[in-house]
Write an enzyme that holds these catalytic residues in place. Structure first.
Site, mmCIF file in Angstrom:
data_model
loop_
_atom_site.group_PDB
_atom_site.id
_atom_site.type_symbol
_atom_site.label_atom_id
_atom_site.label_comp_id
_atom_site.label_asym_id
_atom_site.label_seq_id
_atom_site.Cartn_x
_atom_site.Cartn_y
_atom_site.Cartn_z
ATOM 1 N N HIS A 255 0.840 -1.204 0.000
ATOM 2 C CA HIS A 255 0.000 0.000 0.000
ATOM 3 C C HIS A 255 0.871 1.248 0.000
ATOM 4 O O HIS A 255 2.057 1.195 0.314
ATOM 5 C CB HIS A 255 -0.963 0.029 1.200
ATOM 6 C CG HIS A 255 -0.291 0.054 2.544
ATOM 7 N ND1 HIS A 255 -0.002 -1.087 3.267
ATOM 8 C CD2 HIS A 255 0.152 1.081 3.313
ATOM 9 C CE1 HIS A 255 0.579 -0.755 4.404
ATOM 10 N NE2 HIS A 255 0.696 0.564 4.461
ATOM 11 N N HIS B 99 3.923 7.146 3.709
ATOM 12 C CA HIS B 99 4.891 6.048 3.562
ATOM 13 C C HIS B 99 4.471 5.082 2.452
ATOM 14 O O HIS B 99 3.349 5.133 1.962
ATOM 15 C CB HIS B 99 5.117 5.293 4.887
ATOM 16 C CG HIS B 99 3.953 4.482 5.384
ATOM 17 N ND1 HIS B 99 3.044 4.956 6.305
ATOM 18 C CD2 HIS B 99 3.559 3.212 5.097
ATOM 19 C CE1 HIS B 99 2.154 4.013 6.563
ATOM 20 N NE2 HIS B 99 2.431 2.947 5.846
ATOM 21 N N GLU C 105 7.866 1.071 4.946
ATOM 22 C CA GLU C 105 7.386 0.010 5.828
ATOM 23 C C GLU C 105 7.608 -1.323 5.115
ATOM 24 O O GLU C 105 7.385 -1.410 3.904
ATOM 25 C CB GLU C 105 5.884 0.190 6.108
ATOM 26 C CG GLU C 105 5.297 -0.878 7.031
ATOM 27 C CD GLU C 105 3.795 -0.692 7.305
ATOM 28 O OE1 GLU C 105 3.142 0.090 6.574
ATOM 29 O OE2 GLU C 105 3.294 -1.325 8.250
#
Lengths: 134, 134
Positions: A7, A79, A130
């Site tokens: 994502h 992010h 991430e």
């Protein structure tokens, strides 16, 4: 090491307004909002054919996105989450390469119930990364 | 309206260093750098299974990412590009919904040789959105 983009997360000051913009103005499929108090955010997923966008609004006192929104009150790109097969192997390889892991360097359970780590944005040209083990 | 995420673009001050970080530290497949003087950038593609990341370094005098890097000299997340089937229909629908198109509102030929438009980030919570007709 890097797999799919799981994502892209966008921090927004007003989740209802952002959801309406993605659903109505941009014509995307969006989820119901989910409050994740243990992560300090409420999240809406924008479902696209090949990945998803996460709209994040701060929740509670110590939201991890509060500082970001204090600096960029209108919101912004927060992010990118990449999938990895083995998060401990990825972490050890990254540390060997000189990258810094945020926090205590141990995976935590992320918003999808899977182990995640964050890498220091200064080691990756200002982008917060991430990693999620899928 | 929104289709696949075509790419996520990251502005970087040093393309060679950023490419090495994605290739060596993060273990991703990267392209050779491509100079696109008509777009004011040199680009490296990071190829992932479901989408790609574009690393952008300014090229020439009037690079469209120069102002971004002046504000964030270390680099950062610059824009997200979504695919659309019909860019003129998308534009007209967006304008009807109150969104502002950057520039003169006419599609230009993007870095992949396809028609693109950019939407005003203030209308989308601080995220610069590119639409590309594929």
């Amino acid at each position: 090491m890097l797999g799919r983009v799981n994502h892209v997360a966008l921090a927004v000051p007003d989740l209802a307004a952002a959801t309406a913009a993605y659903e109505k103005t941009l014509g995307a499929r969006v989820s119901e909002p989910q409050a994740l108090p243990e992560h300090g955010v409420t999240v809406v997923f924008v479902e696209l054919p090949n990945t998803k966008i996460e709209l994040l609004e701060p929740l509670g006192e110590n939201s991890p996105i509060a500082a970001f929104l204090a600096k960029s009150p209108g919101g912004g790109m927060h992010h990118i989450c990449y999938e990895v097969d083995d998060i401990l192997a990825a972490r050890d390889e990254l540390k060997k390469g000189g990258a810094r892991i945020l926090g205590e360097g141990e995976p935590k359970t992320g918003a999808h119930g899977k182990p995640v780590l964050f890498l220091h944005p200064k080691d990756f040209f200002g982008t917060l990364i991430e990693l999620e083990q899928v």
